[in-house]
Enzyme design. Sequence first.
Site, mmCIF file in Angstrom:
data_model
loop_
_atom_site.group_PDB
_atom_site.id
_atom_site.type_symbol
_atom_site.label_atom_id
_atom_site.label_comp_id
_atom_site.label_asym_id
_atom_site.label_seq_id
_atom_site.Cartn_x
_atom_site.Cartn_y
_atom_site.Cartn_z
ATOM 1 N N LYS A 1 6.355 42.451 27.301
ATOM 2 C CA LYS A 1 5.090 41.910 26.786
ATOM 3 C C LYS A 1 3.925 42.370 27.658
ATOM 4 C CE LYS A 1 7.444 38.007 24.648
ATOM 5 N NZ LYS A 1 7.856 36.606 24.663
ATOM 6 N N GLN B 1 7.455 31.577 28.540
ATOM 7 C CA GLN B 1 8.645 32.170 27.935
ATOM 8 C C GLN B 1 9.726 31.111 27.731
ATOM 9 O OE1 GLN B 1 8.917 35.260 26.767
ATOM 10 N NE2 GLN B 1 11.075 35.088 26.212
ATOM 11 N N ASP C 1 1.354 31.590 21.272
ATOM 12 C CA ASP C 1 2.631 31.465 20.559
ATOM 13 C C ASP C 1 2.476 30.605 19.306
ATOM 14 O OD1 ASP C 1 4.870 32.824 21.581
ATOM 15 O OD2 ASP C 1 4.966 31.497 23.319
HETATM 16 N N1 GUN Z 1 11.636 33.345 23.485
HETATM 17 C C1 GUN Z 1 12.106 34.024 22.415
HETATM 18 N N2 GUN Z 1 11.101 34.303 21.551
HETATM 19 C C2 GUN Z 1 9.981 33.767 22.090
HETATM 20 C C3 GUN Z 1 8.624 33.725 21.663
HETATM 21 O O1 GUN Z 1 8.230 34.231 20.584
HETATM 22 N N3 GUN Z 1 7.768 33.082 22.493
HETATM 23 C C4 GUN Z 1 8.166 32.509 23.660
HETATM 24 N N4 GUN Z 1 7.247 31.895 24.407
HETATM 25 N N5 GUN Z 1 9.410 32.531 24.090
HETATM 26 C C5 GUN Z 1 10.317 33.163 23.303
#
Ligand code: GUN
Length: 289
Positions: free
Chosen positions: A53, A97, A120
């Site tokens: 990311k 995350q 998110d």
């Molecule tokens: N873990 C797996 N997918 C995601 C996501 O889209 N956002 C976050 N914050 N954690 C994740």
Amino acid sequence: MTGQKIDGVLVANSVKDRTRAAVAELKKEGIEPCLATVLVGDDPASASYVSSKQRDCSEVGIATKDHRLPKDFSQKELEALIGLLNDDSSVHGILVQLPLPEQIDEFSTISKISPLKDVDGLTPYNMGLLASGRALLKPCTPSGIMELLDFYKIDVSGKHVVIINRSNLVGKPLYYLLLEKNATVTTCHSKTRDLGSFCRTADVVITAVGNRAKFTLSGDMIKEGAIVIDVGTSRLEGRLAGDADYEAIIKKASYATPVPGGVGPMTRAMLLKNTVTAASISKGIGKYS
Ligand code: GUN
């Protein structure tokens, strides 16, 4: 019939190009979009996702702040960090995350993120806006799927869409986004009886199980000409695999996403788009309902 592959890399690149241009415009106005990532613990998969990311951000000119915390970090410490990031005007987006270690309450943590920085789209406030059809910051995987459908001019209006997933990250937000587009939506999950009978009636099947050892969407589970969107990722014989038996599915479907190269790149691209949206909102450029 052999279906058309839905190319997530192609569509993600078009989203990234638009995002790069939007970042350049914001910088002209003195706004430098910035994403803060928060990782608690040392799970290798999560660490690798966070690094990806950050790489994506730098590709389009978004700045990042990286917070990597020990696996015994407390709820109180995490909420204090989120408070600091909420108050830091140089930070526009906050991504915690998931999953979080067991001593941390996920809902309580996410609830502490400012809805204005919630890239998110998972805070209760933004989930509420989503259910009302008013959200600007929407969860990345569901909005990435909607972007794929849009790019390939797949109109879901009046179609029966079966989602195999009921999580806050994927299944629930997708339900609302599809409903907004006038689809008839059925949510299936681990307790659904006779899943195949639901899938075989579906015009679109969106599967997000992520455990290929236990579940495969096989060719005999879809109807001729169906559209298959595969969100699942798991390891199968040492390789990354989706939920679907792609080779069998593409012979029967009209469109299908591969894994890798389908939904995954879209999830990453939509985070960049959301960060730019959050930066615009913070400066009063974007409208926030
Ligand atoms: N873990 C797996 N997918 C995601 C996501 O889209 N956002 C976050 N914050 N954690 C994740």
